[in-house]
Write an enzyme that holds these catalytic residues in place. Structure first.
Site, PDB file in Angstrom:
ATOM      1  CB  SER A  91      -8.369   5.347   7.273  1.00  0.00           C
ATOM      2  OG  SER A  91      -8.862   5.443   5.953  1.00  0.00           O
ATOM      3  NE  ARG A 127      -9.985  10.674   8.779  1.00  0.00           N
ATOM      4  CZ  ARG A 127      -9.270   9.906   8.147  1.00  0.00           C
ATOM      5  NH1 ARG A 127      -9.640   8.638   7.765  1.00  0.00           N
ATOM      6  NH2 ARG A 127      -8.042  10.224   8.094  1.00  0.00           N
ATOM      7  CE  LYS A 164      -8.671   2.400   3.396  1.00  0.00           C
ATOM      8  NZ  LYS A 164      -8.926   3.813   2.879  1.00  0.00           N
ATOM      9  CG  HIS A 179      -1.720   1.080   1.262  1.00  0.00           C
ATOM     10  ND1 HIS A 179      -2.746   1.369   0.599  1.00  0.00           N
ATOM     11  CD2 HIS A 179      -1.509   2.449   1.875  1.00  0.00           C
ATOM     12  CE1 HIS A 179      -3.435   2.362   0.847  1.00  0.00           C
ATOM     13  NE2 HIS A 179      -2.501   3.216   1.582  1.00  0.00           N
ATOM     14  CG  ASP A 200     -11.698   3.736   5.803  1.00  0.00           C
ATOM     15  OD1 ASP A 200     -11.463   4.652   6.406  1.00  0.00           O
ATOM     16  OD2 ASP A 200     -11.471   3.575   4.449  1.00  0.00           O
TER      17      ASP A 200
HETATM   18  N1  URA Z   1      -5.720   6.883   2.877  1.00  0.00           N
HETATM   19  C1  URA Z   1      -6.582   6.324   3.525  1.00  0.00           C
HETATM   20  O1  URA Z   1      -6.863   5.184   3.121  1.00  0.00           O
HETATM   21  N2  URA Z   1      -7.265   7.006   4.625  1.00  0.00           N
HETATM   22  C2  URA Z   1      -6.662   8.136   5.018  1.00  0.00           C
HETATM   23  O2  URA Z   1      -7.149   8.446   6.114  1.00  0.00           O
HETATM   24  C3  URA Z   1      -5.708   8.555   4.305  1.00  0.00           C
HETATM   25  C4  URA Z   1      -4.838   8.188   3.286  1.00  0.00           C
END
Ligand code: URA
Ligand code: CA
Length: 433
Positions: free
Chosen positions: A183, A168, A187, A82, A161
Protein backbone atom coordinates in the site's frame (compact mmCIF):
# COMPACT_ATOMS: atom_id res chain seq x y z
CA UNK A 1 -11.01 -17.84 -13.23
CA UNK A 2 -13.29 -17.16 -10.29
CA UNK A 3 -12.50 -15.13 -7.16
CA UNK A 4 -13.71 -17.99 -4.96
CA UNK A 5 -10.87 -20.17 -6.28
CA UNK A 6 -8.41 -17.52 -5.13
CA UNK A 7 -10.01 -17.32 -1.69
CA UNK A 8 -9.92 -21.12 -1.43
CA UNK A 9 -6.24 -21.28 -2.44
CA UNK A 10 -5.14 -18.59 -0.03
CA UNK A 11 -7.26 -20.06 2.73
CA UNK A 12 -5.12 -23.21 2.44
CA UNK A 13 -1.86 -21.25 2.32
CA UNK A 14 -1.19 -21.63 -1.40
CA UNK A 15 0.44 -18.93 -3.50
CA UNK A 16 -1.54 -16.78 -5.91
CA UNK A 17 -0.10 -16.49 -9.41
CA UNK A 18 0.64 -13.14 -11.06
CA UNK A 19 -2.39 -13.68 -13.32
CA UNK A 20 -4.61 -14.35 -10.33
CA UNK A 21 -3.50 -11.17 -8.57
CA UNK A 22 -4.11 -9.21 -11.77
CA UNK A 23 -7.58 -10.75 -12.07
CA UNK A 24 -8.38 -9.85 -8.44
CA UNK A 25 -7.40 -6.18 -8.54
CA UNK A 26 -8.79 -5.54 -12.02
CA UNK A 27 -12.09 -7.25 -11.22
CA UNK A 28 -12.40 -5.49 -7.88
CA UNK A 29 -11.91 -2.05 -9.40
CA UNK A 30 -14.37 -2.87 -12.18
CA UNK A 31 -16.96 -3.80 -9.55
CA UNK A 32 -17.16 -7.38 -10.85
CA UNK A 33 -15.60 -8.72 -7.65
CA UNK A 34 -17.47 -7.66 -4.55
CA UNK A 35 -16.35 -6.18 -1.23
CA UNK A 36 -17.44 -9.29 0.67
CA UNK A 37 -15.34 -11.53 -1.56
CA UNK A 38 -12.26 -9.36 -1.24
CA UNK A 39 -12.85 -9.14 2.52
CA UNK A 40 -12.60 -12.91 2.74
CA UNK A 41 -9.48 -12.94 0.59
CA UNK A 42 -7.86 -10.23 2.73
CA UNK A 43 -8.57 -12.17 5.89
CA UNK A 44 -7.04 -15.27 4.32
CA UNK A 45 -3.99 -13.17 3.40
CA UNK A 46 -3.87 -11.84 6.95
CA UNK A 47 -3.52 -15.40 8.26
CA UNK A 48 -1.47 -16.98 5.47
CA UNK A 49 0.65 -14.02 4.31
CA UNK A 50 1.98 -13.13 0.90
CA UNK A 51 5.41 -14.18 -0.33
CA UNK A 52 7.86 -11.71 -1.93
CA UNK A 53 6.69 -12.37 -5.45
CA UNK A 54 3.02 -12.04 -4.53
CA UNK A 55 3.72 -8.77 -2.71
CA UNK A 56 5.58 -7.49 -5.75
CA UNK A 57 2.70 -8.46 -8.04
CA UNK A 58 0.11 -6.84 -5.79
CA UNK A 59 2.14 -3.64 -5.63
CA UNK A 60 2.51 -3.64 -9.40
CA UNK A 61 -1.24 -4.06 -9.87
CA UNK A 62 -1.95 -1.21 -7.45
CA UNK A 63 0.51 1.07 -9.28
CA UNK A 64 -1.02 0.15 -12.64
CA UNK A 65 -4.55 0.71 -11.35
CA UNK A 66 -4.11 4.44 -11.97
CA UNK A 67 -1.85 7.12 -13.37
CA UNK A 68 1.84 7.38 -12.70
CA UNK A 69 3.75 10.63 -12.46
CA UNK A 70 6.94 10.94 -14.44
CA UNK A 71 9.28 13.40 -12.75
CA UNK A 72 12.10 12.90 -15.24
CA UNK A 73 11.55 16.36 -16.69
CA UNK A 74 12.71 17.81 -13.36
CA UNK A 75 16.41 18.57 -13.20
CA UNK A 76 18.38 16.99 -10.37
CA UNK A 77 17.89 14.06 -8.05
CA UNK A 78 14.35 14.16 -6.70
CA UNK A 79 13.81 13.06 -3.13
CA UNK A 80 10.72 12.03 -1.24
CA UNK A 81 9.92 11.03 2.32
CA UNK A 82 7.16 9.02 3.90
CA UNK A 83 6.28 8.46 7.52
CA UNK A 84 4.19 5.53 8.67
CA UNK A 85 2.30 7.99 10.87
CA UNK A 86 2.85 9.46 14.29
CA UNK A 87 1.65 12.13 16.68
CA UNK A 88 2.87 15.71 16.33
CA UNK A 89 4.93 14.61 13.34
CA UNK A 90 5.69 17.87 11.53
CA UNK A 91 8.73 16.44 9.78
CA UNK A 92 7.78 16.94 6.13
CA UNK A 93 7.21 20.68 6.55
CA UNK A 94 10.77 20.99 7.85
CA UNK A 95 12.54 18.32 5.82
CA UNK A 96 11.19 19.50 2.45
CA UNK A 97 12.51 23.08 2.73
CA UNK A 98 15.79 21.80 4.22
CA UNK A 99 16.69 19.45 1.38
CA UNK A 100 15.37 21.84 -1.26
CA UNK A 101 17.57 24.57 0.21
CA UNK A 102 20.69 22.51 -0.52
CA UNK A 103 19.55 21.99 -4.10
CA UNK A 104 17.78 18.63 -3.97
CA UNK A 105 14.28 18.87 -5.45
CA UNK A 106 11.62 17.70 -3.00
CA UNK A 107 8.54 16.34 -4.71
CA UNK A 108 5.96 15.00 -2.31
CA UNK A 109 2.41 13.90 -2.77
CA UNK A 110 0.91 13.39 0.60
CA UNK A 111 -2.07 11.91 2.37
CA UNK A 112 -4.57 13.14 4.92
CA UNK A 113 -4.58 12.27 8.58
CA UNK A 114 -7.02 9.84 10.07
CA UNK A 115 -7.57 8.90 13.70
CA UNK A 116 -4.86 9.98 16.13
CA UNK A 117 -2.21 10.68 13.48
CA UNK A 118 -2.12 14.00 11.65
CA UNK A 119 -1.52 14.40 7.94
CA UNK A 120 0.79 16.85 6.21
CA UNK A 121 -2.01 18.06 3.95
CA UNK A 122 -4.20 19.05 6.88
CA UNK A 123 -1.32 20.98 8.38
CA UNK A 124 -0.66 22.81 5.12
CA UNK A 125 -4.34 23.62 4.77
CA UNK A 126 -4.20 25.43 8.11
CA UNK A 127 -2.39 28.11 6.09
CA UNK A 128 -4.99 30.50 4.71
CA UNK A 129 -5.25 30.50 0.94
CA UNK A 130 -2.90 27.57 0.45
CA UNK A 131 -4.01 24.90 -1.99
CA UNK A 132 -2.80 21.33 -2.12
CA UNK A 133 -4.77 20.62 -5.26
CA UNK A 134 -2.07 20.82 -7.88
CA UNK A 135 -2.44 19.13 -11.24
CA UNK A 136 0.47 16.90 -12.22
CA UNK A 137 1.64 19.63 -14.62
CA UNK A 138 1.49 22.31 -11.93
CA UNK A 139 3.26 20.00 -9.48
CA UNK A 140 6.12 19.35 -11.88
CA UNK A 141 6.35 23.00 -12.90
CA UNK A 142 6.53 24.13 -9.29
CA UNK A 143 9.30 21.66 -8.43
CA UNK A 144 11.17 22.82 -11.53
CA UNK A 145 10.82 26.47 -10.57
CA UNK A 146 11.43 26.49 -6.82
CA UNK A 147 12.64 22.98 -6.05
CA UNK A 148 9.73 21.95 -3.87
CA UNK A 149 6.04 21.05 -3.96
CA UNK A 150 3.81 19.25 -1.49
CA UNK A 151 0.49 18.30 -3.00
CA UNK A 152 -2.45 16.01 -2.44
CA UNK A 153 -2.98 13.00 -4.62
CA UNK A 154 -5.23 14.88 -6.99
CA UNK A 155 -4.26 12.84 -9.97
CA UNK A 156 -5.75 9.41 -10.27
CA UNK A 157 -2.90 7.73 -8.41
CA UNK A 158 -3.34 4.15 -7.15
CA UNK A 159 -7.16 4.06 -7.01
CA UNK A 160 -6.71 0.34 -6.33
CA UNK A 161 -4.97 1.14 -3.06
CA UNK A 162 -7.62 3.68 -2.11
CA UNK A 163 -10.42 1.15 -2.54
CA UNK A 164 -8.52 -1.73 -0.97
CA UNK A 165 -7.33 0.37 1.97
CA UNK A 166 -10.89 1.49 2.84
CA UNK A 167 -11.97 -2.14 2.84
CA UNK A 168 -8.99 -3.20 4.97
CA UNK A 169 -9.76 -0.40 7.37
CA UNK A 170 -13.35 -1.62 7.70
CA UNK A 171 -12.45 -5.33 8.06
CA UNK A 172 -9.51 -5.31 10.53
CA UNK A 173 -7.06 -6.38 7.83
CA UNK A 174 -4.76 -3.35 7.77
CA UNK A 175 -2.03 -4.84 9.92
CA UNK A 176 -0.37 -7.31 7.63
CA UNK A 177 3.23 -6.38 6.72
CA UNK A 178 2.93 -7.26 3.03
CA UNK A 179 -0.36 -5.40 2.65
CA UNK A 180 1.05 -2.34 4.40
CA UNK A 181 4.26 -2.42 2.36
CA UNK A 182 2.42 -2.78 -0.95
CA UNK A 183 0.00 0.00 0.00
CA UNK A 184 2.69 2.49 1.01
CA UNK A 185 5.11 1.75 -1.80
CA UNK A 186 2.53 1.60 -4.59
CA UNK A 187 1.73 5.26 -3.92
CA UNK A 188 5.38 6.23 -3.69
CA UNK A 189 6.50 4.31 -6.77
CA UNK A 190 3.62 5.71 -8.82
CA UNK A 191 5.24 9.10 -8.21
CA UNK A 192 8.73 8.54 -9.48
CA UNK A 193 11.19 10.21 -7.10
CA UNK A 194 14.83 9.06 -7.28
CA UNK A 195 15.45 8.54 -3.58
CA UNK A 196 12.91 7.74 -0.90
CA UNK A 197 13.40 7.70 2.85
CA UNK A 198 10.82 5.96 5.02
CA UNK A 199 10.39 7.02 8.61
CA UNK A 200 9.05 3.88 10.24
CA UNK A 201 7.60 4.87 13.58
CA UNK A 202 7.58 2.51 16.52
CA UNK A 203 5.84 2.94 19.84
CA UNK A 204 2.46 3.38 21.42
CA UNK A 205 1.53 6.21 19.04
CA UNK A 206 2.46 4.25 15.91
CA UNK A 207 1.13 1.40 13.78
CA UNK A 208 4.13 -0.69 14.79
CA UNK A 209 4.16 -1.23 18.53
CA UNK A 210 7.48 -3.08 18.86
CA UNK A 211 10.94 -2.62 17.35
CA UNK A 212 10.74 -6.17 16.02
CA UNK A 213 7.58 -5.34 14.04
CA UNK A 214 9.08 -2.08 12.81
CA UNK A 215 12.15 -3.97 11.62
CA UNK A 216 10.05 -6.52 9.79
CA UNK A 217 8.07 -3.79 8.06
CA UNK A 218 11.23 -1.82 7.23
CA UNK A 219 12.85 -4.85 5.68
CA UNK A 220 9.73 -5.66 3.71
CA UNK A 221 9.52 -2.05 2.46
CA UNK A 222 13.18 -1.79 1.51
CA UNK A 223 13.21 -5.17 -0.25
CA UNK A 224 10.05 -4.30 -2.13
CA UNK A 225 11.46 -0.89 -3.10
CA UNK A 226 14.60 -2.56 -4.43
CA UNK A 227 12.59 -5.00 -6.48
CA UNK A 228 11.16 -1.97 -8.29
CA UNK A 229 14.72 -0.65 -8.68
CA UNK A 230 14.06 2.20 -6.30
CA UNK A 231 16.61 3.82 -4.06
CA UNK A 232 14.89 3.29 -0.71
CA UNK A 233 15.93 3.17 2.91
CA UNK A 234 14.11 3.15 6.22
CA UNK A 235 14.88 4.78 9.53
CA UNK A 236 13.17 3.33 12.58
CA UNK A 237 12.30 6.11 15.01
CA UNK A 238 10.54 6.25 18.33
CA UNK A 239 6.93 7.36 18.69
CA UNK A 240 6.53 6.81 22.43
CA UNK A 241 5.91 10.50 23.05
CA UNK A 242 4.66 13.11 20.58
CA UNK A 243 7.33 14.61 18.38
CA UNK A 244 8.24 18.16 19.31
CA UNK A 245 5.90 20.13 21.53
CA UNK A 246 2.99 20.93 19.24
CA UNK A 247 0.20 18.55 18.22
CA UNK A 248 -2.38 19.98 15.82
CA UNK A 249 -2.37 21.82 12.53
CA UNK A 250 -1.60 25.56 12.67
CA UNK A 251 0.27 24.90 15.90
CA UNK A 252 2.50 22.39 14.09
CA UNK A 253 3.03 24.73 11.15
CA UNK A 254 4.28 27.29 13.67
CA UNK A 255 6.50 24.63 15.22
CA UNK A 256 7.96 23.72 11.82
CA UNK A 257 8.74 27.40 11.21
CA UNK A 258 10.52 27.62 14.56
CA UNK A 259 12.66 24.60 13.67
CA UNK A 260 13.56 26.28 10.37
CA UNK A 261 14.56 29.36 12.37
CA UNK A 262 16.76 27.24 14.63
CA UNK A 263 14.43 27.73 17.58
CA UNK A 264 12.38 24.59 17.47
CA UNK A 265 12.25 21.58 19.77
CA UNK A 266 15.49 19.60 19.58
CA UNK A 267 13.93 16.19 18.98
CA UNK A 268 12.08 17.38 15.89
CA UNK A 269 15.15 19.18 14.60
CA UNK A 270 17.34 16.14 15.18
CA UNK A 271 14.90 13.86 13.35
CA UNK A 272 14.65 16.20 10.37
CA UNK A 273 18.42 16.63 10.10
CA UNK A 274 18.91 12.88 10.33
CA UNK A 275 16.27 11.96 7.78
CA UNK A 276 17.46 14.78 5.54
CA UNK A 277 21.14 13.92 5.67
CA UNK A 278 20.44 10.23 5.07
CA UNK A 279 18.24 10.87 2.07
CA UNK A 280 20.84 13.26 0.61
CA UNK A 281 23.47 10.51 0.83
CA UNK A 282 20.99 8.02 -0.63
CA UNK A 283 20.42 10.47 -3.49
CA UNK A 284 24.23 10.74 -3.89
CA UNK A 285 24.09 14.49 -3.38
CA UNK A 286 26.64 14.10 -0.60
CA UNK A 287 29.26 11.43 0.01
CA UNK A 288 28.80 11.13 3.70
CA UNK A 289 26.19 11.89 6.25
CA UNK A 290 28.26 14.32 8.33
CA UNK A 291 28.78 16.62 5.36
CA UNK A 292 25.10 16.47 4.47
CA UNK A 293 24.12 17.11 8.08
CA UNK A 294 26.35 20.19 8.26
CA UNK A 295 25.02 21.50 4.96
CA UNK A 296 21.45 21.19 6.23
CA UNK A 297 22.30 22.87 9.53
CA UNK A 298 23.89 25.69 7.55
CA UNK A 299 20.58 26.34 5.71
CA UNK A 300 18.93 26.89 9.09
CA UNK A 301 21.66 29.29 10.22
CA UNK A 302 21.76 31.31 6.99
CA UNK A 303 17.99 31.49 6.61
CA UNK A 304 17.87 29.61 3.28
CA UNK A 305 15.61 26.86 4.63
CA UNK A 306 13.08 29.35 5.96
CA UNK A 307 13.23 31.22 2.66
CA UNK A 308 12.43 27.96 0.87
CA UNK A 309 9.46 27.39 3.17
CA UNK A 310 8.17 30.85 2.28
CA UNK A 311 8.63 30.16 -1.44
CA UNK A 312 6.75 26.88 -1.06
CA UNK A 313 3.70 28.31 0.65
CA UNK A 314 3.61 31.37 -1.59
CA UNK A 315 3.72 29.23 -4.73
CA UNK A 316 0.75 27.28 -3.41
CA UNK A 317 -1.31 30.38 -2.69
CA UNK A 318 -0.66 31.27 0.96
CA UNK A 319 -1.90 34.74 1.91
CA UNK A 320 0.87 35.21 4.45
CA UNK A 321 4.45 34.14 5.16
CA UNK A 322 6.26 32.48 8.07
CA UNK A 323 6.33 35.69 10.13
CA UNK A 324 2.60 36.17 9.61
CA UNK A 325 1.88 32.56 10.52
CA UNK A 326 3.79 32.83 13.78
CA UNK A 327 1.61 35.78 14.74
CA UNK A 328 -1.61 34.04 13.87
CA UNK A 329 -3.90 33.18 16.77
CA UNK A 330 -4.73 29.60 17.56
CA UNK A 331 -8.25 28.67 18.67
CA UNK A 332 -9.01 29.86 22.23
CA UNK A 333 -6.94 28.51 25.10
CA UNK A 334 -9.38 26.14 26.80
CA UNK A 335 -7.25 25.02 29.70
CA UNK A 336 -3.79 24.44 31.10
CA UNK A 337 -3.02 20.96 32.31
CA UNK A 338 -1.10 21.07 35.59
CA UNK A 339 1.39 18.52 36.95
CA UNK A 340 -0.10 16.19 39.56
CA UNK A 341 3.20 15.36 41.24
CA UNK A 342 6.71 16.62 41.89
CA UNK A 343 9.41 14.76 40.00
CA UNK A 344 10.31 14.02 36.42
CA UNK A 345 7.99 13.31 33.51
CA UNK A 346 8.51 9.65 32.68
CA UNK A 347 5.95 9.06 29.92
CA UNK A 348 3.71 11.10 27.64
CA UNK A 349 1.63 8.45 25.94
CA UNK A 350 1.60 9.56 22.30
CA UNK A 351 -1.56 7.73 21.26
CA UNK A 352 -3.60 9.33 24.06
CA UNK A 353 -2.28 12.81 23.28
CA UNK A 354 -3.08 12.27 19.60
CA UNK A 355 -6.59 11.13 20.51
CA UNK A 356 -7.09 14.12 22.80
CA UNK A 357 -5.95 16.49 20.04
CA UNK A 358 -8.38 14.82 17.67
CA UNK A 359 -11.24 15.28 20.11
CA UNK A 360 -10.30 18.95 20.41
CA UNK A 361 -10.92 19.22 16.66
CA UNK A 362 -7.36 18.83 15.34
CA UNK A 363 -8.07 15.54 13.57
CA UNK A 364 -10.82 13.41 12.15
CA UNK A 365 -12.30 10.06 12.94
CA UNK A 366 -14.02 9.64 9.58
CA UNK A 367 -13.11 11.26 6.28
CA UNK A 368 -16.23 13.47 6.59
CA UNK A 369 -15.16 15.15 9.87
CA UNK A 370 -14.17 18.81 9.59
CA UNK A 371 -10.91 19.92 11.18
CA UNK A 372 -10.47 23.04 13.32
CA UNK A 373 -7.05 24.27 12.09
CA UNK A 374 -6.45 26.25 15.29
CA UNK A 375 -7.09 23.36 17.68
CA UNK A 376 -4.31 21.43 19.35
CA UNK A 377 -2.11 20.69 22.30
CA UNK A 378 1.16 22.36 23.23
CA UNK A 379 3.40 20.36 25.54
CA UNK A 380 5.38 22.62 27.82
CA UNK A 381 7.23 19.61 29.20
CA UNK A 382 8.63 16.47 27.60
CA UNK A 383 9.86 13.12 28.90
CA UNK A 384 12.79 13.67 31.25
CA UNK A 385 11.87 17.22 32.24
CA UNK A 386 11.65 18.02 35.96
CA UNK A 387 8.28 19.36 37.18
CA UNK A 388 6.72 20.74 40.32
CA UNK A 389 3.21 19.81 41.35
CA UNK A 390 0.77 22.42 40.00
CA UNK A 391 3.14 23.61 37.26
CA UNK A 392 1.58 23.88 33.78
CA UNK A 393 2.68 20.98 31.55
CA UNK A 394 0.36 21.40 28.56
CA UNK A 395 -1.88 24.01 27.00
CA UNK A 396 -4.94 22.98 25.10
CA UNK A 397 -6.62 24.97 22.36
CA UNK A 398 -9.93 24.53 20.63
CA UNK A 399 -13.49 25.67 20.22
CA UNK A 400 -15.99 25.32 23.08
CA UNK A 401 -16.10 21.59 23.73
CA UNK A 402 -18.65 19.64 25.79
CA UNK A 403 -16.03 16.89 26.31
CA UNK A 404 -13.41 19.24 27.72
CA UNK A 405 -13.29 17.68 31.20
CA UNK A 406 -12.91 14.19 29.86
CA UNK A 407 -10.22 15.36 27.39
CA UNK A 408 -8.26 16.90 30.26
CA UNK A 409 -8.62 13.68 32.26
CA UNK A 410 -7.30 11.70 29.28
CA UNK A 411 -4.27 13.98 29.03
CA UNK A 412 -3.61 13.45 32.73
CA UNK A 413 -3.86 9.69 32.22
CA UNK A 414 -1.33 9.94 29.38
CA UNK A 415 1.31 11.44 31.64
CA UNK A 416 3.26 9.65 34.34
CA UNK A 417 5.94 10.76 36.77
CA UNK A 418 9.06 9.42 38.36
CA UNK A 419 10.87 10.50 41.50
CA UNK A 420 14.22 9.72 39.91
CA UNK A 421 15.74 11.46 36.90
CA UNK A 422 14.92 9.79 33.59
CA UNK A 423 17.56 9.27 30.88
CA UNK A 424 16.78 11.10 27.66
CA UNK A 425 14.76 8.73 25.46
CA UNK A 426 16.40 7.56 22.26
CA UNK A 427 14.67 8.95 19.19
CA UNK A 428 16.52 7.36 16.29
CA UNK A 429 16.70 3.63 16.75
CA UNK A 430 18.27 2.27 13.59
CA UNK A 431 18.35 2.17 9.86
CA UNK A 432 17.49 -0.49 7.34
CA UNK A 433 19.23 -0.27 3.99
N1 URA B 1 -0.30 3.55 5.41
C1 URA B 1 -0.69 3.23 4.17
O1 URA B 1 -0.64 4.04 3.27
N2 URA B 1 -1.13 1.99 3.94
C2 URA B 1 -1.20 1.05 4.90
O2 URA B 1 -1.60 -0.04 4.61
C3 URA B 1 -0.82 1.41 6.20
C4 URA B 1 -0.36 2.67 6.42
CA1 CA C 1 5.08 18.39 16.78
Amino acid sequence: MHINELIEKKKHGQDLSSEEIHFWIKGYLAGEIKDYQVSALLMAIYFQGLNERETYDLTKELIESGDTVDLSSIQGIKVDKHSTGGVGDTTSLVLGPLVAAVGCPFAKMSGRGLGHTGGTLDKLEAIEGLSIDLSVEEFIQQVNEIGIAIAGQTANITPGDKKLYSLRDATQTVDNMSLIASSILSKKIAIGSDALILDVKVGDGAFMKTVKEAEELSQELVKLGHSFNRNVMALITSMDQPLGQAVGNLIEVQEAIRVLQGQGPKDLEELCLNLGSKVLVLAKKFQDQDLAYKALEETIVNGKALEKFNELIKAQGAKTDAEGLLKQELSPLLAEVKAKEDGYISTIHALSIGEAARRLGAGRLTMEDVIDPGAGIYLLKKVGDPVKKGQAIAKIYGKKNPDLDSIIQDIHKAISYSKEAIPEPQLILHEVL
